[in-house]
Write an enzyme that holds these catalytic residues in place. Sequence first.
Site, PDB file in Angstrom:
ATOM      1  N   HIS A   1       0.854  -1.193   0.000  1.00 32.65           N
ATOM      2  CA  HIS A   1       0.000   0.000   0.000  1.00 32.65           C
ATOM      3  C   HIS A   1       0.882   1.232   0.000  1.00 32.65           C
ATOM      4  O   HIS A   1       1.962   1.231   0.590  1.00 32.65           O
ATOM      5  CB  HIS A   1      -0.891   0.016   1.247  1.00 32.65           C
ATOM      6  CG  HIS A   1      -2.069   0.922   1.118  1.00 32.65           C
ATOM      7  ND1 HIS A   1      -2.015   2.251   1.415  1.00 32.65           N
ATOM      8  CD2 HIS A   1      -3.321   0.674   0.687  1.00 32.65           C
ATOM      9  CE1 HIS A   1      -3.205   2.804   1.185  1.00 32.65           C
ATOM     10  NE2 HIS A   1      -4.013   1.872   0.743  1.00 32.65           N
TER      11      HIS A   1
ATOM     12  N   ASP B   1      -8.002  -5.140  -0.772  1.00 33.85           N
ATOM     13  CA  ASP B   1      -8.400  -5.936  -1.943  1.00 33.85           C
ATOM     14  C   ASP B   1      -8.087  -7.411  -1.825  1.00 33.85           C
ATOM     15  O   ASP B   1      -8.508  -8.202  -2.678  1.00 33.85           O
ATOM     16  CB  ASP B   1      -7.686  -5.372  -3.188  1.00 33.85           C
ATOM     17  CG  ASP B   1      -8.208  -3.990  -3.518  1.00 33.85           C
ATOM     18  OD1 ASP B   1      -7.405  -3.043  -3.568  1.00 33.85           O
ATOM     19  OD2 ASP B   1      -9.434  -3.859  -3.679  1.00 33.85           O
TER      20      ASP B   1
HETATM   21  C1  SDX Z   1      -5.918   0.303  -3.204  1.00 29.61           C
HETATM   22  O1  SDX Z   1      -4.161   4.633  -1.863  1.00 29.61           O
HETATM   23  C2  SDX Z   1      -5.166   4.035  -1.404  1.00 29.61           C
HETATM   24  O2  SDX Z   1      -5.701   4.348  -0.359  1.00 29.61           O
HETATM   25  C3  SDX Z   1      -5.679   2.903  -2.273  1.00 29.61           C
HETATM   26  C4  SDX Z   1      -6.765   2.041  -1.634  1.00 29.61           C
HETATM   27  C5  SDX Z   1      -8.039   2.796  -1.450  1.00 29.61           C
HETATM   28  O3  SDX Z   1      -8.832   2.406  -0.562  1.00 29.61           O
HETATM   29  O4  SDX Z   1      -8.304   3.705  -2.253  1.00 29.61           O
HETATM   30  O5  SDX Z   1      -6.334   1.542  -0.382  1.00 29.61           O
HETATM   31  C6  SDX Z   1      -7.102   0.870  -2.549  1.00 29.61           C
HETATM   32  O6  SDX Z   1      -5.573   0.723  -4.274  1.00 29.61           O
HETATM   33  C7  SDX Z   1      -5.138  -0.753  -2.468  1.00 29.61           C
HETATM   34  C8  SDX Z   1      -3.900  -1.223  -3.289  1.00 29.61           C
HETATM   35  C9  SDX Z   1      -4.389  -2.252  -4.313  1.00 29.61           C
HETATM   36  N1  SDX Z   1      -3.288  -2.599  -5.242  1.00 29.61           N
HETATM   37  C10 SDX Z   1      -2.690  -3.805  -5.164  1.00 29.61           C
HETATM   38  O7  SDX Z   1      -2.946  -4.652  -4.304  1.00 29.61           O
HETATM   39  C11 SDX Z   1      -1.665  -4.048  -6.269  1.00 29.61           C
HETATM   40  C12 SDX Z   1      -0.419  -4.715  -5.679  1.00 29.61           C
HETATM   41  N2  SDX Z   1       0.259  -3.710  -4.841  1.00 29.61           N
HETATM   42  C13 SDX Z   1       1.196  -2.884  -5.452  1.00 29.61           C
HETATM   43  O8  SDX Z   1       1.461  -2.875  -6.768  1.00 29.61           O
HETATM   44  C14 SDX Z   1       1.829  -1.817  -4.578  1.00 29.61           C
HETATM   45  O9  SDX Z   1       1.995  -2.321  -3.315  1.00 29.61           O
HETATM   46  C15 SDX Z   1       1.084  -0.505  -4.533  1.00 29.61           C
HETATM   47  C16 SDX Z   1       0.884   0.039  -5.901  1.00 29.61           C
HETATM   48  C17 SDX Z   1      -0.212  -0.662  -3.852  1.00 29.61           C
HETATM   49  C18 SDX Z   1       1.923   0.457  -3.714  1.00 29.61           C
HETATM   50  O10 SDX Z   1       3.085   0.644  -4.388  1.00 29.61           O
HETATM   51  P1  SDX Z   1       4.251   1.486  -3.757  1.00 29.61           P
HETATM   52  O11 SDX Z   1       3.996   1.971  -2.384  1.00 29.61           O
HETATM   53  O12 SDX Z   1       4.628   2.470  -4.811  1.00 29.61           O
HETATM   54  O13 SDX Z   1       5.282   0.404  -3.563  1.00 29.61           O
HETATM   55  P2  SDX Z   1       6.630   0.464  -4.231  1.00 29.61           P
HETATM   56  O14 SDX Z   1       6.427   0.264  -5.694  1.00 29.61           O
HETATM   57  O15 SDX Z   1       7.350   1.679  -3.748  1.00 29.61           O
HETATM   58  O16 SDX Z   1       7.238  -0.854  -3.602  1.00 29.61           O
HETATM   59  C19 SDX Z   1       8.222  -0.820  -2.627  1.00 29.61           C
HETATM   60  C20 SDX Z   1       8.897  -2.171  -2.786  1.00 29.61           C
HETATM   61  C21 SDX Z   1       9.383  -2.422  -4.211  1.00 29.61           C
HETATM   62  O17 SDX Z   1      10.452  -3.331  -4.109  1.00 29.61           O
HETATM   63  P3  SDX Z   1      12.004  -2.700  -4.159  1.00 29.61           P
HETATM   64  O18 SDX Z   1      12.082  -1.897  -5.440  1.00 29.61           O
HETATM   65  O19 SDX Z   1      12.133  -1.870  -2.904  1.00 29.61           O
HETATM   66  O20 SDX Z   1      12.889  -3.937  -4.152  1.00 29.61           O
HETATM   67  O21 SDX Z   1       7.933  -3.206  -2.529  1.00 29.61           O
HETATM   68  C22 SDX Z   1       7.739  -3.977  -3.706  1.00 29.61           C
HETATM   69  C23 SDX Z   1       8.244  -3.149  -4.857  1.00 29.61           C
HETATM   70  O22 SDX Z   1       8.657  -3.982  -5.924  1.00 29.61           O
HETATM   71  N3  SDX Z   1       6.296  -4.224  -3.783  1.00 29.61           N
HETATM   72  C24 SDX Z   1       5.779  -5.414  -4.033  1.00 29.61           C
HETATM   73  C25 SDX Z   1       4.390  -5.231  -3.970  1.00 29.61           C
HETATM   74  N4  SDX Z   1       4.117  -3.953  -3.687  1.00 29.61           N
HETATM   75  C26 SDX Z   1       5.310  -3.321  -3.576  1.00 29.61           C
HETATM   76  N5  SDX Z   1       6.358  -6.604  -4.292  1.00 29.61           N
HETATM   77  C27 SDX Z   1       5.509  -7.642  -4.524  1.00 29.61           C
HETATM   78  N6  SDX Z   1       4.152  -7.549  -4.454  1.00 29.61           N
HETATM   79  C28 SDX Z   1       3.567  -6.369  -4.205  1.00 29.61           C
HETATM   80  N7  SDX Z   1       2.251  -6.270  -4.153  1.00 29.61           N
END
Ligand code: SDX
Length: 392
Positions: free
Chosen positions: A270, A327
């Site tokens: 998140h 989700d």
């Molecule tokens: C919603 O904002 C809100 O409030 C949204 C929401 C709402 O009620 O409106 O809560 C609803 O959108 C919830 C989120 C739903 N999306 C997902 O579940 C999709 C999967 N999650 C992600 O893609 C991700 O976690 C995000 C997009 C939600 C957040 O991305 P960030 O904070 O930009 O995370 P990041 O890309 O900075 O990640 C940090 C690290 C990275 O690794 P490194 O580069 O540090 O090695 O964490 C990893 C990312 O690759 N990472 C994940 C991951 N999410 C982040 N690795 C594997 N699986 C994941 N889901």
Amino acid sequence: TTGDVTYDPGFGNTANCQSGITFIDGAEGILRYRGYPIEELAQHSGYLETSYLLGKGELPSTEQFEAFETRVLRHTHVHEDFRRLIASFPRSAHPMAIISSAVSALPGFYPEVFEVAGEDVEELATVLLLAKLPTIVAYVLRHTRGQRMPDAEPENGFVRDFLRMALHEVRDPEVPDEVVSAMDKLLLLHADHEQNCSTATVRNVGSAHANLFLSVAAGINALSGPLHGGANEAVLTMLEEIRDTHGDVNTFVNKVKDKSSDVRLMGFGHRVYKNYDPRAAIVKSAADEVLGSLGMSDDLLDLARELEDVALNDDYFVQRKLYPNVDFYTGLIYRAIGFPTSMFTPLFALGRMPGWIAQWREMMHDPSTRIARPRQVYTGPAMRGYVPMAER
Ligand code: SDX
């Protein structure tokens, strides 16, 4: 930094507005609507009462709530021409595309809200959106299934009649009470969430004084993205893929950890929560209640629990503070109730509607609001002279 602009790739901690509607503490996993903890609202309130709270800032008295509910229920019918609009879309169109178009078109069918200005018209527009979106979502599902669009029967109650319009003939006409209360709770849990991608979009579009319907339609489009609202649909696809490849959770987790695979654990992580999303905990327990009341077991729910357990004990996820978000479990409940995966994100939009409306109205009445105009850090070439084509 160039000039007066500093680029913050984190973005998430750059406040671009002030709001008194929703409070989130991402480190502690705290969520409150107008000061009320989400856990208490989920236990004691309902979607319509919470919609009133988000918009008005206070919980309604009995009289206030009855008047609000009566007014909303009076508007759940939609214009005959509006059904024809929904029926004009190919059945293969994604429901979010149809819903976004339908919401944009609403003022054309209700000219009294074409210009959303002034408290009375804003209130009418609010009621129309809250009342008609469930009917629109139900009709879109019926259309994609080639089924007739039944008239609303508001005397059944707001959530029960939505489920009847959407799922009648799939579910027996009498929807079990546990299913109605679980659906009501899920809608409440999605009602607002501070400045998430879709709400920020609604505010951006509204800051140009686009009307409420067109601003909310932009939010619907933002929500359709798989990194945002589309994640609930992506979680089911992910779980089905794991199940269909011998259900080996560890193999999948290792693929996620292999950065070259570009595979994410959908429903995890998140932008703000670096702790367990408080909504996910509530949804997880609601999943047990719904499946229990329907006398169903679900191999994908078992798989989801195993996946969560493996991830929460794996350094890759722990170090990155990746926890289940709202989700991760919601789609399993929607599926158990009878919705196809293509309807999961529309259900998210249905839940989020009161938050989009409340945030748009708060912004429009905030004297400090200016048109959204984010800046950039310029990374292109320095100034250079034009070269005639013959000389290039
Ligand atoms: C919603 O904002 C809100 O409030 C949204 C929401 C709402 O009620 O409106 O809560 C609803 O959108 C919830 C989120 C739903 N999306 C997902 O579940 C999709 C999967 N999650 C992600 O893609 C991700 O976690 C995000 C997009 C939600 C957040 O991305 P960030 O904070 O930009 O995370 P990041 O890309 O900075 O990640 C940090 C690290 C990275 O690794 P490194 O580069 O540090 O090695 O964490 C990893 C990312 O690759 N990472 C994940 C991951 N999410 C982040 N690795 C594997 N699986 C994941 N889901």
